[in-house]
Design an enzyme around this catalytic site. Structure first.
Site, PDB file in Angstrom:
ATOM      1  N   ASP A 188      -1.089  10.077  -3.819  1.00 14.74           N
ATOM      2  CA  ASP A 188      -1.434   8.647  -3.780  1.00 14.74           C
ATOM      3  C   ASP A 188      -1.406   8.106  -5.207  1.00 14.74           C
ATOM      4  OD1 ASP A 188      -2.361   6.142  -2.668  1.00 14.74           O
ATOM      5  OD2 ASP A 188      -4.331   6.588  -3.487  1.00 14.74           O
ATOM      6  N   SER A 189      -1.393   6.781  -5.320  1.00 12.12           N
ATOM      7  CA  SER A 189      -1.445   6.162  -6.651  1.00 12.12           C
ATOM      8  C   SER A 189      -2.783   6.449  -7.335  1.00 12.12           C
ATOM      9  CB  SER A 189      -1.267   4.646  -6.518  1.00 12.12           C
ATOM     10  OG  SER A 189      -2.316   4.124  -5.721  1.00 12.12           O
TER      11      SER A 189
ATOM     12  N   CYS B  17      -0.123   7.104   0.820  1.00 12.40           N
ATOM     13  CA  CYS B  17      -0.117   5.793   0.161  1.00 12.40           C
ATOM     14  C   CYS B  17       0.844   4.908   0.945  1.00 12.40           C
ATOM     15  CB  CYS B  17       0.364   5.965  -1.280  1.00 12.40           C
ATOM     16  SG  CYS B  17       0.579   4.416  -2.175  1.00 12.40           S
TER      17      CYS B  17
ATOM     18  N   GLU C 134     -10.562   1.541  -7.707  1.00  7.02           N
ATOM     19  CA  GLU C 134     -10.195   2.392  -8.852  1.00  7.02           C
ATOM     20  C   GLU C 134     -11.221   2.238  -9.980  1.00  7.02           C
ATOM     21  OE1 GLU C 134      -7.483   4.665  -9.442  1.00  7.02           O
ATOM     22  OE2 GLU C 134      -7.407   4.575  -7.258  1.00  7.02           O
TER      23      GLU C 134
ATOM     24  N   CYS D 145      -3.840   0.438   3.832  1.00  4.88           N
ATOM     25  CA  CYS D 145      -3.870   0.978   2.467  1.00  4.88           C
ATOM     26  C   CYS D 145      -4.917   2.079   2.490  1.00  4.88           C
ATOM     27  CB  CYS D 145      -4.249  -0.099   1.459  1.00  4.88           C
ATOM     28  SG  CYS D 145      -4.613   0.559  -0.189  1.00  4.88           S
TER      29      CYS D 145
ATOM     30  N   HIS E  22      -6.733   3.294   0.314  1.00  3.42           N
ATOM     31  CA  HIS E  22      -7.966   3.039  -0.440  1.00  3.42           C
ATOM     32  C   HIS E  22      -9.019   2.322   0.417  1.00  3.42           C
ATOM     33  CE1 HIS E  22      -5.592   3.846  -4.072  1.00  3.42           C
ATOM     34  NE2 HIS E  22      -6.665   3.669  -4.833  1.00  3.42           N
TER      35      HIS E  22
END
Ligand code: DGL
Length: 283
Positions: A7-8, A70, A165, A199, A201
């Site tokens: 994932d990012s 992701c 993040e 997403c 996240h």
């Protein structure tokens, strides 16, 4: 050989956790490109380049399968990697190892989309995702392939990933942006009864999303973890050539392109288990 989960940043941990619950026996490498997150506001060319670097890195670390945990990478890079890069990578591996096929990359959008028709009652579906995923129209196109009666609305949530993040997803300040995007989506279509968190996240914002939705008890929220995990289990059953290559020691190592200490601390909180990450460089 191992299963790579990419994932990012931290979002893919929500997928990793579900996968390890369903398939605890295998060995995993998690890679978060935290140094370059968020991906969701980048162009196709950049997302594809970053994702390919991560995928190649994970293959070099001994992964036979890489899960793009992701949506942004799945929407923007998966097809190009599968069609243009994997044939050459597998050809090269075949020359050097005399084995075929050896590596593959899987995404998270298809398994998610397949669950939608059996969940919605009204046929009105809302997608919450990054700007890149929304502009790719991947959810709209994939849903149209499996049902021509669904009405799909999309809402880009550009500030949700940066909040997560930055570790601000539980703060009061996050309420404003959670409310803003949910309200805007439901204004587009008040008949939505199924919300897809498109997403990886976003499940970290579920407490706040659930709070906002408490006056909308008819709305179901789809998070992707268990859908992706079940789909991977099914894939391995159908593809013994990959399953047979996987080692079974139940381990997981964690790699990040940002500071390892910070990643370890946040990942330990997200996963509720101690994590010792290692910093790597992608290029
Ligand atoms: N977890 C990624 C996704 O599922 C977030 C992308 C980003 O870094 O913006 O889309």
């Amino acid at each position: 050989m191992k299963i790579g989960v990419f994932d990012s940043g931290y979002g893919g941990l929500t997928i990793l956790r579900s996968i390890r619950k369903v398939l605890p026996q295998y060995d995993y490498i998690y890679l978060g490109d935290n140094a370059r997150a968020p991906y969701g506001t980048h162009s196709f060319e950049v997302i594809y380049r970053y994702t390919l670097q991560a995928v190649r890195f994970l293959f070099d670390q001994g992964c036979t399968l890489v899960i793009l945990a992701c949506n942004t990478a799945s929407a923007k890079a998966l097809r190009t990697i599968q069609q243009c890069d994997l044939p050459a990578i597998n050809h090269q591996l075949q020359i050097s190892n005399n084995q075929s096929p050896r590596v593959n990359v899987l995404g998270v959008i298809r398994p998610t989309v397949e669950a939608v028709p059996s969940i919605t009652q009204t046929g009105h579906v809302g997608i919450l995702a990054t700007p890149a995923t929304v502009s790719s129209e991947s959810y709209v196109l994939e849903l149209a392939k499996i049902s021509d009666t669904l009405k799909v609305s999309q809402q880009a949530c550009p500030l949700w990933v940066p909040l997560i993040e930055a570790g601000e997803h539980e703060s009061q300040g996050a309420d404003f942006f959670v409310n803003k995007y949910l309200q805007s989506l439901l204004e587009q279509d008040p008949e939505i009864d199924t919300l897809v968190l498109g997403c990886t996240h976003y499940p970290l914002l579920l407490p706040k999303i659930g709070q906002w939705l408490k006056d909308h008890s008819d709305i179901r929220v789809i998070a992707q973890g268990s859908l992706v995990a079940d789909s991977l289990a099914d894939y391995l059953k159908r593809h013994p050539e990959y399953q047979q290559q996987l080692t079974r020691n139940g381990t997981c190592s964690y790699l990040t392109t940002e500071n390892a200490e910070r990643f370890s601390e946040s990942a330990s909180l997200f996963l509720d288990t101690p994590v010792q990450a290692q910093q790597i460089c992608l290029n």
